[in-house]
Write an enzyme that holds these catalytic residues in place. Structure first.
Site, PDB file in Angstrom:
ATOM      1  N   ASN A  45      -1.406 -13.872  13.164  1.00  0.00           N
ATOM      2  CA  ASN A  45      -0.598 -12.310  12.979  1.00  0.00           C
ATOM      3  C   ASN A  45      -1.700 -11.638  13.952  1.00  0.00           C
ATOM      4  OD1 ASN A  45       0.213  -9.752  12.223  1.00  0.00           O
ATOM      5  ND2 ASN A  45       0.591 -10.235  10.292  1.00  0.00           N
ATOM      6  N   ASN A  97      -3.861  -9.997   7.484  1.00  0.00           N
ATOM      7  CA  ASN A  97      -3.896  -7.957   8.047  1.00  0.00           C
ATOM      8  C   ASN A  97      -4.891  -7.621   8.884  1.00  0.00           C
ATOM      9  OD1 ASN A  97      -1.246  -8.823   7.111  1.00  0.00           O
ATOM     10  ND2 ASN A  97      -1.188  -7.135   5.970  1.00  0.00           N
ATOM     11  N   GLN A 109      -4.301  -7.905  -6.061  1.00  0.00           N
ATOM     12  CA  GLN A 109      -4.906  -8.490  -4.942  1.00  0.00           C
ATOM     13  C   GLN A 109      -5.423  -7.630  -4.364  1.00  0.00           C
ATOM     14  OE1 GLN A 109      -3.553  -6.646  -0.407  1.00  0.00           O
ATOM     15  NE2 GLN A 109      -3.103  -8.984  -0.644  1.00  0.00           N
ATOM     16  N   HIS A 151      -6.613 -11.126  -0.475  1.00  0.00           N
ATOM     17  CA  HIS A 151      -6.791 -10.319   0.401  1.00  0.00           C
ATOM     18  C   HIS A 151      -7.196 -11.740   1.768  1.00  0.00           C
ATOM     19  CE1 HIS A 151      -4.444  -8.430   3.559  1.00  0.00           C
ATOM     20  NE2 HIS A 151      -4.353  -6.996   2.874  1.00  0.00           N
ATOM     21  N   THR A 204       1.091  -1.351   0.008  1.00  0.00           N
ATOM     22  CA  THR A 204       0.034   0.032  -0.128  1.00  0.00           C
ATOM     23  C   THR A 204       0.785   1.009  -0.064  1.00  0.00           C
ATOM     24  OG1 THR A 204      -1.747  -1.282   0.570  1.00  0.00           O
ATOM     25  CG2 THR A 204      -1.507   1.179   1.074  1.00  0.00           C
ATOM     26  N   TYR A 241      -8.302  -8.149   8.017  1.00  0.00           N
ATOM     27  CA  TYR A 241      -9.005  -6.918   6.722  1.00  0.00           C
ATOM     28  C   TYR A 241     -10.622  -8.056   7.069  1.00  0.00           C
ATOM     29  CZ  TYR A 241      -5.792  -3.503   5.865  1.00  0.00           C
ATOM     30  OH  TYR A 241      -4.407  -2.934   6.570  1.00  0.00           O
ATOM     31  N   ALA A 246      -3.181  -3.821  -2.432  1.00  0.00           N
ATOM     32  CA  ALA A 246      -3.859  -3.657  -2.743  1.00  0.00           C
ATOM     33  C   ALA A 246      -4.893  -2.747  -2.767  1.00  0.00           C
ATOM     34  CB  ALA A 246      -4.340  -4.055  -0.467  1.00  0.00           C
ATOM     35  N   GLY A 300       9.408  -7.211   0.775  1.00  0.00           N
ATOM     36  CA  GLY A 300       7.901  -5.857   0.932  1.00  0.00           C
ATOM     37  C   GLY A 300       9.370  -4.455   0.606  1.00  0.00           C
ATOM     38  N   GLY A 339      10.178 -10.289   6.470  1.00  0.00           N
ATOM     39  CA  GLY A 339      11.346 -10.021   7.125  1.00  0.00           C
ATOM     40  C   GLY A 339      13.026 -11.418   6.833  1.00  0.00           C
ATOM     41  N   ARG A 385       6.812  -6.749  11.718  1.00  0.00           N
ATOM     42  CA  ARG A 385       5.697  -5.138  12.210  1.00  0.00           C
ATOM     43  C   ARG A 385       5.482  -5.057  10.494  1.00  0.00           C
ATOM     44  NH1 ARG A 385       6.132  -3.288  16.637  1.00  0.00           N
ATOM     45  NH2 ARG A 385       8.164  -2.554  17.447  1.00  0.00           N
TER      46      ARG A 385
END
Length: 373
Positions: free
Chosen positions: A233, A179, A99, A176, A25, A181, A57, A323, A302, A270
């Protein structure tokens, strides 16, 4: 040779390397949800022959928006805007998926038609702060629980968005369901207190995800549809009383359905717009769930050069998504292959703005790094 730079067949698409640009995003679309013309430059800069990019997204409806200046895929103007981007990316030989996104209770009434409340499986207020349509941060509102007869409209919106993504020229789509949503809000029992066919048992809570999957599979073949999950998560103030049982069930069904890929987010990093972390999560969800999924597996979260090779060698990943590194390094695959230093992303320009921190990061050949060694 590093396994990261060996070919891989993703359905009918031959990838020349395994470095994936995941959905990121960036909040640079117009107020009408039309992708910025700069997006064509941004994505084509990061496109490589036979590389996979998953576009940011994009909300499937006005109701699905939760952040300012994010792109949509539900109007003709939005389709036209994305078509400019897909043409630029495909001219570089890359594979480009979109996405599909509905944020559910993470939205704010300022995004909603007539100032209505955001929707969710249940009327449970999340902890933390929402974005308003003007970019302010305010406490989340208590969402409105979707009526049973409204859920079919959500499914229809996903189907229409899948059709629109095809019109816009994408090679495939990613659902998606991560996270915190909407689809994850239905999956997890902290956010889903329904007592109808979409609540209670794991099978019921997973029902909406699989109805959405069925709907988009009417538009796209199986190998052009991926699903993104974030087990363990707690982003978006979400959790489940038994995530191992929940996601084992979901992933086994996705495997049996033969989807194009599963995209798992490792929980110990994060995540983007929020700063939540689940410190009780397992060290690797990919290792935990790989035995239950037989198709292509993308992992993100990561990874560096060493951990990427370890995951690929162990078979706990087929492809690895990077990312923040892709934000700051338009030529990331080349840098990783050469072991070259990486640009560091400017955190102040990740969300919102124009060219700065978006299309102006230098490539290796622009800063005089010796690539011949």
């Amino acid at each position: 040779m590093k396994k990261l730079f060996t070919p891989f067949m993703l359905g009918s698409y031959r990838l020349t390397h395994r470095v994936v640009m995941p959905p990121l995003t960036r909040m640079r679309a117009g107020t009408d949800g039309v992708a910025s013309p700069l997006a064509a430059t941004y994505y084509s800069q990061r496109a490589t022959e036979g590389g996979l990019i998953i576009a940011e997204a994009s909300q499937i409806s006005q109701q699905g928006q939760g952040y300012p200046h994010t792109p949509g895929i539900y109007t003709q103007n939005q389709i036209a805007g994305w078509k400019i981007v897909t043409e630029a990316v495909k001219s570089q030989g890359a594979i480009f998926f979109l996405q599909l996104w509905h944020v559910g209770r993470i939205s704010h009434s300022s995004f909603q038609k007539d100032g209505a409340l955001p929707v969710a499986p249940s009327a449970i207020q999340p902890a933390g702060n929402a974005f308003t349509s003007t970019g302010q941060r305010v406490s989340f509102e208590t969402p409105r629980a979707l009526e049973l007869n409204e859920i079919q409209q959500i499914v229809d919106d996903y189907r229409r968005a899948a059709e629109n993504a095809k019109q816009a020229g994408f090679h495939g789509i990613e659902i998606h369901a991560a996270n915190g949503y909407l689809l994850q809000q239905f999956l997890e029992d902290k956010t889903n207190h329904r007592n109808d066919r979409y609540g209670g048992s794991i099978e019921n809570r997973a029902r909406l995800l699989f109805e959405v999957l069925d709907a988009v599979l009417e538009v796209w073949p199986n190998d052009r549809v991926g699903v993104r999950l974030s087990p363990f998560n707690d982003v978006g103030d979400i959790s489940d009383s038994d995530p191992l049982e929940l996601y084992t069930h979901v992933i086994k069904v996705l495997s049996a359905r033969g989807i194009g890929y599963l995209h798992l987010i490792e929980p110990q990093v994060r995540s983007g717009l929020v700063e939540d972390m689940n410190h009780e999560a397992p060290p690797s969800v990919a290792t935990l769930f790989r035995p239950h999924f037989s198709g292509p597996l993308i992992v993100s979260g990561g990874f560096d050069a060493d951990t990427t090779e370890q995951a690929l060698a162990a078979g706990t990943a087929d492809l690895v998504a990077f990312g923040r590194a892709f934000i700051a390094n338009p030529d990331l695959p080349k840098r990783l292959e050469l072991g070259a230093p990486l640009n560091v992303p400017d955190k102040s320009t990740i969300y919102g703005g124009a060219e700065r921190g978006y299309t102006d990061y230098p490539r290796i050949d622009e800063i005089g790094v010796n690539t011949s060694e």
